[in-house]
Design a protein around this motif. Structure first.
Motif, PDB file in Angstrom:
ATOM      1  N   GLU A   7      26.533  42.802  36.338  1.00 58.19           N
ATOM      2  CA  GLU A   7      27.508  42.050  35.550  1.00 58.19           C
ATOM      3  C   GLU A   7      28.866  42.752  35.568  1.00 58.19           C
ATOM      4  O   GLU A   7      29.919  42.099  35.666  1.00 58.19           O
ATOM      5  CB  GLU A   7      27.001  41.895  34.116  1.00 58.19           C
ATOM      6  CG  GLU A   7      27.826  40.935  33.280  1.00 58.19           C
ATOM      7  CD  GLU A   7      27.267  40.772  31.861  1.00 58.19           C
ATOM      8  OE1 GLU A   7      28.002  40.252  31.007  1.00 58.19           O
ATOM      9  OE2 GLU A   7      26.105  41.181  31.617  1.00 58.19           O
ATOM     10  N   LEU A   8      28.853  44.081  35.492  1.00 59.93           N
ATOM     11  CA  LEU A   8      30.099  44.847  35.551  1.00 59.93           C
ATOM     12  C   LEU A   8      30.750  44.706  36.922  1.00 59.93           C
ATOM     13  O   LEU A   8      31.963  44.467  37.018  1.00 59.93           O
ATOM     14  CB  LEU A   8      29.817  46.323  35.246  1.00 59.93           C
ATOM     15  CG  LEU A   8      31.019  47.272  35.391  1.00 59.93           C
ATOM     16  CD1 LEU A   8      32.134  46.912  34.407  1.00 59.93           C
ATOM     17  CD2 LEU A   8      30.578  48.721  35.197  1.00 59.93           C
ATOM     18  N   THR A  10      30.498  42.249  38.974  1.00 53.96           N
ATOM     19  CA  THR A  10      31.042  40.898  39.084  1.00 53.96           C
ATOM     20  C   THR A  10      32.348  40.777  38.308  1.00 53.96           C
ATOM     21  O   THR A  10      33.322  40.177  38.781  1.00 53.96           O
ATOM     22  CB  THR A  10      30.020  39.872  38.584  1.00 53.96           C
ATOM     23  OG1 THR A  10      28.816  40.001  39.360  1.00 53.96           O
ATOM     24  CG2 THR A  10      30.551  38.451  38.710  1.00 53.96           C
ATOM     25  N   ALA A  11      32.387  41.364  37.110  1.00 47.85           N
ATOM     26  CA  ALA A  11      33.606  41.309  36.298  1.00 47.85           C
ATOM     27  C   ALA A  11      34.759  42.045  36.970  1.00 47.85           C
ATOM     28  O   ALA A  11      35.926  41.666  36.798  1.00 47.85           O
ATOM     29  CB  ALA A  11      33.332  41.917  34.925  1.00 47.85           C
ATOM     30  N   LEU A  93      32.212  46.663  30.097  1.00 50.46           N
ATOM     31  CA  LEU A  93      32.362  45.210  30.048  1.00 50.46           C
ATOM     32  C   LEU A  93      33.114  44.776  28.793  1.00 50.46           C
ATOM     33  O   LEU A  93      33.971  43.884  28.839  1.00 50.46           O
ATOM     34  CB  LEU A  93      30.989  44.541  30.084  1.00 50.46           C
ATOM     35  CG  LEU A  93      30.326  44.428  31.453  1.00 50.46           C
ATOM     36  CD1 LEU A  93      28.845  44.092  31.302  1.00 50.46           C
ATOM     37  CD2 LEU A  93      31.033  43.357  32.289  1.00 50.46           C
ATOM     38  N   LEU A  96      36.727  45.293  29.284  1.00 52.90           N
ATOM     39  CA  LEU A  96      37.316  44.276  30.166  1.00 52.90           C
ATOM     40  C   LEU A  96      37.530  42.953  29.441  1.00 52.90           C
ATOM     41  O   LEU A  96      38.495  42.232  29.716  1.00 52.90           O
ATOM     42  CB  LEU A  96      36.413  44.054  31.385  1.00 52.90           C
ATOM     43  CG  LEU A  96      36.374  45.175  32.415  1.00 52.90           C
ATOM     44  CD1 LEU A  96      35.279  44.902  33.442  1.00 52.90           C
ATOM     45  CD2 LEU A  96      37.719  45.326  33.115  1.00 52.90           C
ATOM     46  N   ARG A  97      36.632  42.639  28.512  1.00 51.71           N
ATOM     47  CA  ARG A  97      36.754  41.369  27.782  1.00 51.71           C
ATOM     48  C   ARG A  97      37.922  41.379  26.799  1.00 51.71           C
ATOM     49  O   ARG A  97      38.455  40.335  26.443  1.00 51.71           O
ATOM     50  CB  ARG A  97      35.464  41.077  27.013  1.00 51.71           C
ATOM     51  CG  ARG A  97      34.254  40.805  27.892  1.00 51.71           C
ATOM     52  CD  ARG A  97      33.063  40.368  27.055  1.00 51.71           C
ATOM     53  NE  ARG A  97      31.840  40.378  27.827  1.00 51.71           N
ATOM     54  CZ  ARG A  97      30.879  41.289  27.690  1.00 51.71           C
ATOM     55  NH1 ARG A  97      30.998  42.252  26.783  1.00 51.71           N
ATOM     56  NH2 ARG A  97      29.784  41.233  28.434  1.00 51.71           N
TER      57      ARG A  97
END
Length: 482
Positions: A7-8, A10-11, A93, A96-97
């Motif tokens: 997930e990281l 991809t982000a 993550l 990043l959000r």
């Protein structure tokens, strides 16, 4: 791989293969085994160890990959950030959000920023720093850094040669002959494979040309590392609507070879599938020929980065150039590697490879290349008997260049504007992105139109022969619009 780490990734910009392809012919594991994998925690530790013991060597590899002067301090800082992110992906993550509001607010689009092609389907985020050499160094480190480790091997796709029995075309294809009422239009763009908004607006312009656009040639550059998912998301998806009406050709580049070239060659095959009669390209080099013109694409990446000295390829090139000369055609060379660069005092090793054909025998009239991070048009010089065009500004974030520096050939046009109009105050350090529309006329003249990512005309040049002389720039008009 741990789901949070994926997930990281991809982000941060990792692109997995398109879901539609998986299960058809290859599994995700099979596809990913044929490309450069992102750095995992253990490999990141190995890279840190190599950086501590051989900092100059690692920095050289990083600077070559990014084309930017990365400092030792920046590299050490980002190594530490990347290690921390992989140790605690959930915290990374969350960061990043929720980026700092002040940083994002300072680069918002003004409410009155508009241009005719602007659409909500391609949102413009000036705060994005993806693919920037320093601001996105963590992404570059994670997604290309494995290539900076000793012993890293990626399966290399078999090279396709023109003299194979499987290719009766010999990689030579017909080009429509221009007529008095209808010139041949060819779009040339490079380093497009980012998926970012400047590249997507370039693609939007090509799609709007529709059937009027005979050919579109990407001169190479799919980032970060020419992976399958990057081809799917950054090249195939935005250019898919072009394929029924326009012949698309794509050249190989060093970024594509980071994943061994397998996704690149697979994309050639996929384009020819689905009964697309216009998609003819079989290998990583080609010649499109009419009676008056030849477009000759080179592979300057498969065997060595930015080189072209394989004897068979040189023999093929000599043959097609000679045939063009014999019938009086204009020979136009296309490559990702550059023969020379703005702000450089000497020509490149690539030009040395082709010196006999290009300089000594003057068989090339116009050479268009990617790789160099700016748009520019160069005139002929005593030791450079061809007109040159640099087109490496299709999609990557590039540093703004200034006029007045030296170059091996006279500079007739240099794209020195920022990405956004100066009145906006946005990102003045970034250079303008764009492409070239090339028109081949029935009288043998070539017209080059430099256009930026917003659709603004930047420069128009007419190239033609005077009598039996060489191709020269007869007229040049640079846009004065702000």
């Amino acid at each position: 791989m741990d789901s949070k780490r994926m997930e990281l990734y991809t982000a941060l910009g990792y692109r997995a293969p398109k879901a539609a392809r998986l299960g058809r012919t290859e599994s995700q594991l099979e596809v990913e085994a044929q490309e450069l994998a992102p750095l995992g925690p253990e490999e990141l530790g190995a890279l840190r160890a190599r950086f501590l013991s051989e900092p100059d060597e690692v920095l050289y590899l990083a600077r070559e990959s990014l084309g930017a002067p990365i400092s030792e301090l920046d590299f050490a800082r980002v190594l530490q950030e990347a290690e921390q992110a992989l140790r605690a992906p959930e915290a990374a993550l969350e960061a990043l959000r929720h980026p700092p509001f002040q940083a994002k607010a300072s680069v918002r689009l003004p409410p009155d920023f508009r241009f005719p092609l602007m659409t909500a389907e391609i949102p413009i985020d000036p705060s994005s720093t993806k693919f920037e050499p320093v601001a996105d160094l963590r992404g570059w480190l994670l997604f290309t850094g494995k290539a900076w480790l000793r012993g890293t091997t990626v399966p290399r796709a078999p090279f396709r040669r023109h003299d194979s029995e499987r290719h009766p075309s010999r990689f030579r294809y017909p080009l429509r002959e221009p007529t008095q009422g209808r010139s041949v239009e060819v779009a040339l763009f490079s380093d497009f494979g980012t998926g970012e908004y400047p590249a997507r607006y370039v693609a939007r312009q090509l799609l709007m040309r529709g059937e009027r656009l005979d050919c579109a040639v990407h001169l190479g550059g799919v980032y970060y590392a020419g992976r399958q998912g990057e081809f799917d998301a950054h090249v195939a998806e935005p250019l898919e609507p072009l394929l029924p009406v326009t012949t698309l050709l794509t050249l190989n580049a060093s970024a594509e070879m980071r994943s061994g070239g397998t996704p690149y060659f697979r994309y050639l095959d996929e384009r020819r599938g689905a009964a697309r009669a216009r998609q003819v390209q079989e290998g990583s080099y080609f010649c499109l020929a009419s009676e008056r013109f030849q477009l000759i694409g080179l592979d300057t990446a498969y065997f060595e980065p930015d080189r072209h000295r394989d004897p068979e390829l040189l023999g093929w090139l000599e043959a097609v150039l000679s045939e063009g000369r014999q019938r009086g055609a204009v020979n136009i060379l296309l490559s990702h590697g550059a023969p020379y660069r703005y702000q450089a005092s000497r020509a490149s090793p690539l030009l040395e490879d082709l010196k006999a054909l290009v300089v000594d025998e003057a068989r090339v009239d116009l050479w268009c290349w990617g790789g160099s991070p700016y748009g520019a048009l160069f005139d002929r010089a005593p030791t450079l008997p061809f007109v040159g065009a640099s087109l490496g500004h299709g999609g990557l974030p590039i540093a703004r260049v200034e006029r007045g520096h030296t170059a091996p050939a006279p500079v007739r046009f240099l794209e020195s504007r920022p990405r956004f109009p100066e009145w906006t105050g946005l990102r003045p350090e970034l250079g303008n992105n764009g492409y070239v529309s090339m028109l081949l006329h029935a009288d043998g003249a070539v017209e080059l139109r430099f256009v930026d990512w917003m659709g603004n005309p930047r420069c128009k040049a007419r190239l033609a022969r005077e009598g039996r002389g060489p191709l020269v720039i007869q007229h040049l008009e640079e846009s004065s619009d702000a």
